[in-house]
Motif scaffolding. Structure first.
Motif: not given
Length: 303
Positions: A222-224, A194-208
């Motif tokens: 987000h989005h109000g 697992a690692e932290v990456r930006d997704s659409h300008g927001s932090p997210a977690w990615h694997t693989g």
């Protein structure tokens, strides 16, 4: 206790004192609390077994609607059962720079050791005396002619300043995006690859790795939306809708992501079950993790 009480009267203070309780009916804090319109509870412990007394104190605290317990001059050792019920929500202030000088005579011991500073620490309470995680400290210089009494008098000023600040931080952090992101991150990053990456300008977690996928997103209103949440994978839109309808205080269908089967697990609310959060983050990870990782995780779980 008085310092915490008067700090709570500040307009923007995030806590209020709902009860002042003591095992000493003559405690001066009780008289002050009553004069300031705060509910009080006194129960002398003489003739009572320790668990029985602690249970009565616990019942009074809960009946008052308290979410946290702040010890202020409460000198009885609490049972592990009582401490366990308030794990992470009970604080104490100690007149030393922990982990130095647990117990009594802290100022005299600091002077005898030749320390340049004494001070005070606010810490979470655990079953071991003066041993919980430290939330904040204030060093206080030791002067050449200090005695334990003169040093104690100066440390008391620091205690009055430090305690209210640390209590304010403790009660407000479960609603702060920075603290919630760090807490979710510890859960997510404990999963394989697992690692932290930006997704659409927001932090997210990615694997693989490079060809992998996102398994969780952090959404800060987000989005109000009114929510700070972690977005996790579900079986599809129907499950998202069902969870949001059944438990709207816990789940919601997030804009944009909801149409793809992501559900918003609300974090900025009282009483978050972090084991539940962890279970959903791992379920979401399993939904997208490569078979080689999911298989290893399943094998590890068997042990």
């Amino acid at each position: 206790m008085a310092a915490l009480l008067y700090a709570s009267r500040r307009e923007d203070c995030p806590y209020e004192i709902v009860l002042v309780a003591s095992n000493n009916s003559d405690a001066k804090g009780l008289a002050l609390a009553r004069a300031e319109g705060v509910a009080t509870f006194a129960l002398p412990h003489k003739g009572m077994k320790r668990p029985e007394h602690d249970d009565a104190m616990d019942a009074a605290i809960r009946e008052a609607g308290a979410d946290y317990v702040a010890l202020a001059g409460y000198m009885r050792i609490l049972t592990p059962e009582f401490v366990g019920r308030w794990e992470g929500r009970m604080v104490n202030i100690h007149p030393s720079l922990l982990p130095k000088y647990k117990g009594l005579d802290t100022h005299g011991r600091a002077i005898a050791a030749g320390d340049s500073h004494g001070g005070c620490s606010v810490h979470l309470v655990t079953a071991e005396l003066d041993d919980g995680p430290v939330l904040g400290q204030t060093p206080v210089a030791i002067l050449p002619d200090d005695t334990a009494e003169t040093l104690a008098a100066r440390v008391l000023f620091a205690e009055h300043q430090l305690y209210s600040r640390c209590l304010e931080d403790l009660v407000s952090r479960p609603f702060r995006a920075d603290w919630l992101f760090e807490r979710v991150g510890r859960i997510a990053l404990a999963l394989p690859e697992a690692e932290v990456r930006d997704s659409h300008g927001s932090p997210a977690w990615h694997t693989g790795g490079k060809s992998g996928k996102f398994f969780a997103h952090f959404a800060d209103r987000h989005h109000g939306e009114a929510h700070i949440a972690v977005l996790v994978k579900t079986s599809g839109v129907d499950e998202v809708e069902e969870m949001a309808a059944r438990d709207p205080e816990i789940w919601f269908r997030p804009a944009y992501y909801g149409a793809s089967g992501w559900a918003g697990l609300i974090l900025n609310r009282p009483g978050v079950d972090w084991d539940h959060v962890g279970e959903w983050v791992e379920r979401s990870w399993r939904a997208v993790a490569p078979k080689r990782l999911a298989g290893l995780r399943a094998a590890a779980d068997e042990f």
